[in-house]
Every structure is written in C-alpha cells, then in structure tokens.
Design a protein around this motif. Structure first.
Motif, short mmCIF file in Angstrom:
data_model
loop_
_atom_site.label_atom_id
_atom_site.label_comp_id
_atom_site.label_asym_id
_atom_site.label_seq_id
_atom_site.Cartn_x
_atom_site.Cartn_y
_atom_site.Cartn_z
N LEU A 122 0.83 -1.21 0.00
CA LEU A 122 0.00 0.00 0.00
C LEU A 122 0.87 1.25 0.00
O LEU A 122 0.58 2.23 -0.73
CB LEU A 122 -0.91 -0.02 1.24
CG LEU A 122 -1.90 1.14 1.37
CD1 LEU A 122 -2.86 1.16 0.17
CD2 LEU A 122 -2.69 1.02 2.66
N THR A 123 1.93 1.26 0.76
CA THR A 123 2.85 2.40 0.79
C THR A 123 3.48 2.61 -0.58
O THR A 123 3.62 3.75 -1.07
CB THR A 123 3.96 2.16 1.83
OG1 THR A 123 3.36 1.96 3.11
CG2 THR A 123 4.93 3.33 1.89
N LEU A 124 3.83 1.53 -1.24
CA LEU A 124 4.49 1.60 -2.55
C LEU A 124 3.55 2.15 -3.62
O LEU A 124 3.91 3.08 -4.37
CB LEU A 124 5.00 0.22 -2.94
CG LEU A 124 5.85 0.12 -4.21
CD1 LEU A 124 7.11 0.97 -4.07
CD2 LEU A 124 6.22 -1.33 -4.48
N VAL A 125 2.34 1.63 -3.72
CA VAL A 125 1.42 2.09 -4.78
C VAL A 125 0.91 3.50 -4.48
O VAL A 125 0.55 4.24 -5.41
CB VAL A 125 0.23 1.11 -4.93
CG1 VAL A 125 0.71 -0.25 -5.40
CG2 VAL A 125 -0.58 0.99 -3.65
N THR A 126 0.88 3.90 -3.21
CA THR A 126 0.47 5.27 -2.88
C THR A 126 1.48 6.26 -3.43
O THR A 126 1.12 7.34 -3.93
CB THR A 126 0.35 5.43 -1.34
OG1 THR A 126 -0.61 4.51 -0.85
CG2 THR A 126 -0.07 6.84 -0.98
#
Length: 634
Positions: free
Chosen positions: A77-81
């Motif tokens: 989630l942190t990466l795609v955000t």
C-alpha cells in the motif's frame, strides 16, 4: 473460534481492497502497479475464501500467516500510494528503488502461498484428496513449525480416526526428540485437540494422545498449561472407564506430569485419581471371597505377628469372623487365587478396617460386601497378563510420583488398601512393579517421618498392613536385593520412630550393610541407623545398644577411618550418637571409640560439617567421663 478468525481476517481483506484501488489509480510505474494489483486481488480472493471457511481454520497458523500478510500488504500500500503522485514536483522528489516492486511482488506471492497452504491444511482429507501439503513459505526458516501445524490441524479438522491417531503419533515423535518441539506443540495449541482425541478416539489414538501429553509435560510451566486445559478430569475418566492399555499410558503420563511439577498432585487427587490408581493396584493383588475360606497350611510370619499382638477376645473375634469372611491373595500377575503368607494379614485388615470390630451380636453383618478396589471396571479381568502387569507397574509409578512430599495424597493412599497391595507386590510382583512399589513406600514413609499424624494412623505398630510392609522391607534388606535395597533401607529409616523397644530385629540387617558394601549402600544404612539412634528418637538408648550388639561399632570405626567422605559423615554422626547415649558400653571401650572420636576432632572436613560440629565434642566429652571411670575398675 469462527468469530475470532473472522476478526483476524477482516483487516487484511480491507487492506487488499485498498491496495487494488490505489494500484488502479497509479500514475507512475503503472505496469508494475497493475502486476501488484493482480497478485493482491488473488490474495484477497483467498482471504475471503478463508473467511467463509472460518469454522474450519486452525487459529494458530492463521494468526501467524495473517500477521505476515498484513505487513506485506502495508508495504504494498505504501508503494502504490507513492505511484499516485501526479505533479512534477512530487514526481521529482519521489524515489522508488527498482528492486522495491520485485521484492513486494515476491512477498505477495509468498502470502498467496501461505494462505493457500492454510486453506489446504484446514480442510479434511477428502477435500484435499490426499494432496501433499508441502511447505508454506512462512515456514521456510522453521520447517518443524509447519509440521506441528499440520498434525494439530489434522486433529482439529475432523479427519478419520486413523489419521488423527497418526497425527498424535507424529506429535509423540516430535516431543520425544526435542524439548523445544514439545514447547512449540503446546504454544501452537496442541493440547486441547489431544485431550479431545483421548476422550473420543479409538484405542490406538487414545494411547498416542496420552503418550503425547505425558511427553509434553517436561517442565512446570508446560505441566501447568496442560493441567489448566483440563487433563486431570479426562485422565480420571479414562482410569475409570477406558481400555486397560489406554489406562496404562494414562497412569504413566500422570507419573510424568506429577514428577515434573509436584503442584499438580492435588489436582489429580481432587479428581479421584488416587482411588482409581489404587483400584488398579488392588485388582488381582488382593481379592475378597464371601463363600470360600482359606485353609493356610503353613503359618507365615505375618500370622504369627498378628496372633501374638491380639488379645484373647480380639483373637476370638477375628477367628469367628474368618469363618464368614475370606480374603485371597493371588499372584499379582496371574489368576491363581491360592493362599499365601499374606492371607492372615489381609483378613485381619479387612476385619478391622473394612467391617469394623465384630461382636457376638453382629452375625447378620458378617456377610456384607467389602469394597477393596473402590471401583469396578468391567472386562478388565479378561485382559492379557502382560497388559495387567504393565497397568500395575504404571499405577505404582503414578502413586510414587503423586505421593512425593504430599501429605493429602499420602493420607488417601494409606487410608485405602494400598499399603497391603504394596506389601504383596514387593513379595510377588514382577521386577518393575516391585521397584515402583518400593519407591512409592519410600515417599510415603518420608512424609510420615515428618508428619506425626500420618505416622500414627498409617504405621502404628498394631496395624496389620504396616506389619506386612515392614516384613517385606526386612526380607529385602536381609536378602540384599540390589534393585530394591536403597529404597527399602530409606523406608525403614523413615519409620524408625514407629518401632517399639522390643522391635530390635531391624537393626541387625542394617548393621550388616555397613560391612564392606558399596559406598552408596553403606551411606544409606548409616543414615537409617542414625534415625534410630538420634536423640529425637524416644527409644534411642535401646536402639544404640542393639547397634552395638549387632557389631556396629567395629564397622563404623572402619568406615570413619577408611570410608569415602559420603560414608564418613553419617558414620561419624552415628558413632557420636552411640557414644552420647550409651557411654558406659564395655564394647566402646574395647574398640577404643574415644581414640576414634579424638581423631575426628582433628579432621577439618568433619568438624566443619554442621551436623557434626556440636555433636562430636559433646559425645567425646561424655565418653571421656565414663571411660575414664571405667579404667579404674579394670
């Protein structure tokens, strides 16, 4: 458990949906984000399937796998955000390493593999169609954990009795191989399904489950966990109603748990385990027969002791009662019910303890049934002799461990027919039964030594059962049966304060053990004799004289001068007690005991011992006083 598992799964499902949504809206690294989305959606589908099957999921691996899955989804989630940045400035200052997508993609694949394994391991054998479960990625660094999960899951999944039995056998193997594996089995929730198998499974499965539980209780913390899971009530039910082969393993498991954590003794006692174990000990060891009297052609030493200690009236009552109540003592491991030298002891015990003291007007009560075993287990008389022998051995072993240092348990044992059983088994039982019986008596007498109430009630001189026990202890000491010798010597020493002044026949066999025996045997014999000769024993003077008459002074001098240090200490103490209590003895003067004590005062390792420090000068001083007077008369 269904609601708990659903709560565990709710958060990662929401996170997976959020990752998919963010990946769809990504502006940068779009191809990589769509690949992450694809794997996340696959993972979300598996998590929803797990939520639908939450009733069947095994909680422990579910928690572990879902915790790891949440961490992976959080990173995704942190990466795609970061990839949603749509302004030029944000794009310039957003740095995403090229390896981040590969690492996150691999972690998502691992999570998919973990959840797939979780669904397979929680399914029944029919649903798996005997598919090999393999090793989940989460257990790559600890494959044993995966194996434990798999076996516990089989126990929980409602598999066939054979599969559950095999799973319990696998846990037995793991627990036997390594203490750490046993800890893991307990931590991963293996005890409740094992208890369930013990209650509901077939004989083989029950045996494996009981054996596994016994192996798991290797330390106090583990035993505490097992007891809190309800093992005591389950074991007691098996001892009352189970198959004898299962009961044998259960009795062994009780001995293991009680041996490794004495605090559980009271829990077993509260669940009636003592009475049930004594019942197995008494089965075919002592039996009652209401119709057939015993014609004992050879009067045994037990019957002589009984006859000599009964008053004329009491004698008449016992003889009259024997016409109506007969008790046979069979060989403990066979169906032979012929009479033997214990019969008079048992019949007297039954008359006194079981039926009360009969009177001339009580003829109507003389045929009443007297319960020895305390419980009746149908069908056990048809078991094979080997199983019966094993059951007796494990029952005696369990009673040994349960009795250690526990007054309540010892009182329960001695108030039953157990002492009589131990006496018979010491005489005629197989080697392991004799050994465990001797150890049990040693622990019971050790508690009786410290507890005057138990000593007076269980080992009073007029008690036929106590007499029978003492007779067997003396016989073993006289024969010097090495396997039982030390336990029996300790038992006799523990009972030193119960013997009358006229009971001097115990001293001779103990003194004989001081003469050129193994160091351990000499030490135990000296310690036992110390309990006869010590000041706290009211009859110390009688016992000291008996020790001298049996030639003890000469043996003790040899041990003091030439014995190993472990033998020296109790030998010096015993010599001091003898010198203190019978200083006028001509034998002590002839053997020059005063010179020996003088030598002892110059040995640093002896005078530094707390038990000798104050005793030695007092004994030496007293002996000097009387021996110096004696020199003037010779």
């Amino acid at each position: 458990m269904s609601s708990i598992v659903k709560e565990i799964l709710a958060s990662p499902i929401q996170m997976a949906d959020q990752v998919s949504k963010m990946a769809e809206e990504a502006q940068n690294f779009r191809q990589e984000c769509l690949e992450l989305k694809s794997k996340t959606e696959k993972l979300a589908g598996l998590l929803r399937q797990a939520a639908r099957n939450s009733n069947d999921l095994y909680e422990r691996p579910t928690r572990r796998i879902i915790d790891d899955t949440e961490q992976v989804l959080d990173k995704a989630l942190t990466l795609v955000t970061k990839c949603r940045a749509n302004s030029l400035i944000k794009k310039l200052f957003t740095i995403i390493p090229a390896t981040a997508f590969r690492k996150t993609s691999m972690q998502l694949e691992n999570s998919v593999g973990d959840v797939q394994w979780l669904l397979r391991v929680s399914a029944t054998a029919d649903e798996r169609d005997d598919e090999y479960l393999g090793l989940p990625p989460i257990a790559a660094n600890e494959p044993i954990l995966c194996l434990i999960w798999e076996q516990v899951a089989i126990l929980l999944s409602g598999a066939s009795p054979e599969e559950r039995s095999d799973a319990a056998a696998s846990l037995v193997s793991l627990a036997r191989d390594n203490d750490r594996y046993g800890k893991l089995i307990i931590e991963e929730g293996g005890v409740p399904p094992l208890l369930k198998l013990l209650k509901e499974g077939r004989m083989e499965g029950q045996e494996n489950a009981a054996r596994a539980i016994g192996l798991l209780g290797k330390d106090p913390e583990s035993v505490e966990h097992i007891v809190n899971a309800g093992v005591c009530s389950v074991f007691s039910k098996i001892l009352k109603e189970g198959h004898m082969k299962v009961q044998t393993v259960v009795a062994w498991a009780i001995s293991e748990l009680a041996g490794n954590h004495p605090k559980c003794q009271d829990h077993f006692a509260q669940n009636n385990a003592i009475r049930l174990l004594v019942s197995h000990l008494a089965f075919e060891t002592i039996q009652e027969h209401s119709k057939y009297a015993i014609a004992n052609k050879h009067r045994s030493i037990h019957s002589v002791v009984l006859a000599s200690n009964n008053t004329p009236n009491a004698n008449d009552d016992v003889e009259d009662d024997k016409q109506h109540l007969a008790v046979a003592v069979a060989h403990p491991m066979s169906g032979n019910q012929a009479s033997n030298q214990m019969s008079n002891v048992i019949s007297n015990t039954m008359a006194i303890k079981g039926m009360g003291q009969p009177t001339a007007g009580d003829t109507s009560k003389k045929h009443q049934h007297v319960s020895i075993s305390g419980t009746s287990i149908k069908g056990r008389e048809f078991e094979d002799p080997v199983t019966k022998a094993e059951m007796k051995a494990m029952a005696a072993r369990a009673l040994w461990m349960l009795a250690r240092g526990n007054l309540t348990v010892c009182r329960s044992i001695t108030e039953s027919r157990a002492l009589l059983c131990f006496a018979v088994l010491l005489e005629k039982g197989p080697e392991d039964v004799q050994s465990y019986s001797a150890m049990a008596l040693m622990e019971i007498t050790a508690v009786a030594e410290q507890q005057a109430e138990l000593r007076r009630s269980a080992f009073k001189p007029t008690s036929p059962a106590a007499k029978a026990v003492v007779e067997q202890l003396i016989k073993i000491i006289e024969k010097e049966e090495q396997e039982l010798l030390i336990a029996c010597v300790r038992s006799v020493g523990n009972l030193a304060r119960t013997f009358r002044a006229t009971e001097t026949r115990l001293i001779g066999p103990l003194v004989k053990l001081l003469d050129e025996r193994e160091a351990q045997v000499c030490m135990e014999a000296a310690i036992a004799l110390n309990k006869f000769a010590c000041t706290e024993n009211y009859l110390h003077e009688n016992h000291c004289n008996a020790i001298i008459e049996a030639g003890g002074a000469k043996h003790l001098i040899q041990l003091v001068y030439f014995g190993e240090q472990m033998v020296q200490m109790p030998s010096v103490t015993l010599l001091c007690y003898i010198a203190l209590h019978v200083p006028k003895s001509e034998t002590l003067a002839q053997e020059e005991v005063l010179i020996v004590l003088e030598w002892c005062t110059k040995q640093a390792h002896l005078i530094d011992d707390p038990s000798i420090e104050s005793l030695l000068p007092e004994a030496k001083s007293r002996l000097e006083l009387y021996q110096s007077r004696g020199r003037g008369f010779r």
